[in-house]
Every structure is written in structure tokens, then in C-alpha cells.
Design a protein around this motif. Sequence first.
Motif, PDB file in Angstrom:
ATOM      1  N   TYR A   1       0.779  -1.239   0.000  1.00 42.07           N
ATOM      2  CA  TYR A   1       0.000   0.000   0.000  1.00 42.07           C
ATOM      3  C   TYR A   1       0.811   1.291   0.000  1.00 42.07           C
ATOM      4  N   GLU A   2       2.129   1.217   0.042  1.00 42.03           N
ATOM      5  CA  GLU A   2       2.907   2.451   0.051  1.00 42.03           C
ATOM      6  C   GLU A   2       3.892   2.469  -1.114  1.00 42.03           C
ATOM      7  N   ASN A   3       3.765   3.473  -1.962  1.00 42.34           N
ATOM      8  CA  ASN A   3       4.745   3.654  -3.047  1.00 42.34           C
ATOM      9  C   ASN A   3       6.092   4.109  -2.504  1.00 42.34           C
ATOM     10  N   TYR A   4       6.025   4.981  -1.494  1.00 41.77           N
ATOM     11  CA  TYR A   4       7.239   5.545  -0.890  1.00 41.77           C
ATOM     12  C   TYR A   4       7.166   5.313   0.614  1.00 41.77           C
ATOM     13  N   PRO A   5       7.710   4.191   1.106  1.00 43.21           N
ATOM     14  CA  PRO A   5       7.602   3.848   2.534  1.00 43.21           C
ATOM     15  C   PRO A   5       8.103   4.964   3.445  1.00 43.21           C
ATOM     16  N   GLN A   6       7.346   5.197   4.514  1.00 43.17           N
ATOM     17  CA  GLN A   6       7.659   6.259   5.466  1.00 43.17           C
ATOM     18  C   GLN A   6       8.097   5.715   6.829  1.00 43.17           C
ATOM     19  N   GLY A   7       8.309   4.391   6.914  1.00 40.78           N
ATOM     20  CA  GLY A   7       8.757   3.807   8.169  1.00 40.78           C
ATOM     21  C   GLY A   7       7.650   3.527   9.161  1.00 40.78           C
ATOM     22  N   ARG A   8       6.402   3.551   8.717  1.00 40.76           N
ATOM     23  CA  ARG A   8       5.298   3.241   9.610  1.00 40.76           C
ATOM     24  C   ARG A   8       5.226   1.734   9.835  1.00 40.76           C
ATOM     25  N   PRO A   9       4.798   1.298  11.034  1.00 33.72           N
ATOM     26  CA  PRO A   9       4.706  -0.149  11.277  1.00 33.72           C
ATOM     27  C   PRO A   9       3.694  -0.815  10.342  1.00 33.72           C
ATOM     28  N   ASP A  10       3.997  -2.047   9.928  1.00 33.60           N
ATOM     29  CA  ASP A  10       3.012  -2.836   9.196  1.00 33.60           C
ATOM     30  C   ASP A  10       1.846  -3.163  10.128  1.00 33.60           C
ATOM     31  N   PHE A  11       0.689  -3.485   9.520  1.00 35.93           N
ATOM     32  CA  PHE A  11      -0.458  -3.872  10.353  1.00 35.93           C
ATOM     33  C   PHE A  11      -0.901  -5.284  10.008  1.00 35.93           C
ATOM     34  N   LEU A  12      -1.629  -5.882  10.916  1.00 32.09           N
ATOM     35  CA  LEU A  12      -2.004  -7.299  10.834  1.00 32.09           C
ATOM     36  C   LEU A  12      -3.384  -7.479  10.198  1.00 32.09           C
ATOM     37  N   GLY A  13      -3.691  -8.736   9.834  1.00 35.56           N
ATOM     38  CA  GLY A  13      -5.050  -9.098   9.440  1.00 35.56           C
ATOM     39  C   GLY A  13      -5.445  -8.718   8.039  1.00 35.56           C
ATOM     40  N   ASP A  14      -4.486  -8.559   7.123  1.00 34.39           N
ATOM     41  CA  ASP A  14      -4.824  -8.055   5.798  1.00 34.39           C
ATOM     42  C   ASP A  14      -4.607  -9.105   4.702  1.00 34.39           C
ATOM     43  N   ALA A  15      -4.615 -10.397   5.049  1.00 35.66           N
ATOM     44  CA  ALA A  15      -4.303 -11.432   4.061  1.00 35.66           C
ATOM     45  C   ALA A  15      -5.462 -12.392   3.799  1.00 35.66           C
ATOM     46  N   LYS A  16      -6.677 -12.013   4.174  1.00 34.67           N
ATOM     47  CA  LYS A  16      -7.834 -12.896   3.971  1.00 34.67           C
ATOM     48  C   LYS A  16      -8.336 -12.825   2.534  1.00 34.67           C
ATOM     49  N   ASP A  17      -8.917 -13.932   2.059  1.00 36.43           N
ATOM     50  CA  ASP A  17      -9.603 -13.870   0.774  1.00 36.43           C
ATOM     51  C   ASP A  17     -11.022 -13.344   0.988  1.00 36.43           C
ATOM     52  N   GLY A  18     -11.786 -13.216  -0.093  1.00 32.16           N
ATOM     53  CA  GLY A  18     -13.092 -12.568  -0.007  1.00 32.16           C
ATOM     54  C   GLY A  18     -14.068 -13.255   0.924  1.00 32.16           C
ATOM     55  N   ARG A  19     -14.158 -14.582   0.846  1.00 27.85           N
ATOM     56  CA  ARG A  19     -15.125 -15.293   1.695  1.00 27.85           C
ATOM     57  C   ARG A  19     -14.732 -15.219   3.159  1.00 27.85           C
TER      58      ARG A  19
END
Length: 220
Positions: free
Chosen positions: A33-51
Amino acid sequence: MPNNSIDAVITDPPYCSGGRSIGAKIQSTTNKYENYPQGRPDFLGDAKDGRSWLMWCNLWIAECFRTLKEGGYFLMFCDWRQLPTATDALQIGGISWRGVIVWNKGLGSRAPHKGYFRHQCEFILWGTKGPCNIQNNGPFPGCYEEHVRQKDKHHIAGKPTALMEELCKVIPYDGIILDPFAGSGTTCVAALKTGHQYIGIEKMPEYCEISNQRLRQITE
């Protein structure tokens, strides 16, 4: 949390819309989600499929429904890819779906290749628990234009504080606003600045600390 105790839910859950294959989905949220990383921490729970995302949303939205007062507002961010599924999830959870609010991020949003339309808008699904009570203020805008400014962005998927303040103004003064995905605390900051009480829930210690720092600066 007690039943029927919250005036509004305003939240920005992980969209899980980045990447089509499992290899793409399990990349870090910085890479997705970042074109130019700013050093913000990654976040969890973003790898689910649609169902899986739909089922997961059903679980937490049902809990939000339980804690909301009758007539309480429910506002949930999503992007264009998850918009159809999110409208299903909201209704499955018991919320009366009442519309979609557009957030125009402006032309500074990530640009696709030539021939594409820009994905410069995200969306806020809104509804209520039961009837939508008539208020003294409103009607409210169906579209907000707030640009993302890096100095005001404390989370990879952070929303502008000014936008969240406008959404909080819909809620009667001193009402309790719940954000079950508080991230860097922008909903809580906006609630505090607009004269509301807030409850923020966040599982990542890094973002809890960022939230606490921001809230301390305001209260001080």
C-alpha cells in the motif's frame, strides 16, 4: 462491553483487498500500500480472501450491533474492491444499511497507468441499528474531500484527522464512539476534539503507543 451502550461505531478495518494470489496477499502492508515507505509499522489481518473477510466481518459487526444503542450509527470504510462484499457484511451483522458516503482523496492519490480511471475515492458505508432517529443537525454531506497529508498520516492506511472529525460531528455531543480497529487512534483523536467520549481497540502495541502519544498531546 455492555449491550446497548455505544452511540456510534466509526471504524476502518483492514480491507484485505491488496493482491490476488496468496503470495501477493501475504506481502507486508508496506509493500502492498505504500509507493514511498515512510517507516510506519506494518499492520495485521490483511491477508484474507473474499469469503474469509466476509465471515470475519460478520463476527465483529455482530458484536458492534450488540453494543450499539437503538438508532446508533455504524460507519465503516472500504475501497472499491470490497464495496459489494462490505454491503453484504453490514447487513448480515444486523445493521440497517442506509447508504454510501464518498471520500474523495484528490488527484494526489496513487495513479494507475494511462488508460485507467484514478482510484481517488474510498467509501464509507453507513447504517443504523434499527430506525434512523431525526436529529437537530443535518442532513450531512454525502461526499467529503480531504487530502491525505503525510504529517497527519500515522498509519499505513491512516485517514485524515479532519475527515474523521466531520464524521464524528454526526454523533450527538458527548456520545460514546467505538472504533474496534483504532490503528493510530485517529477516530479517538477526532472524537476527543469534537467533544465526544471514545473507546478504541487496537491489538498492535506499536500503534497503541502512537495513539496514546497523540491523545496525550491533545489533553495536555
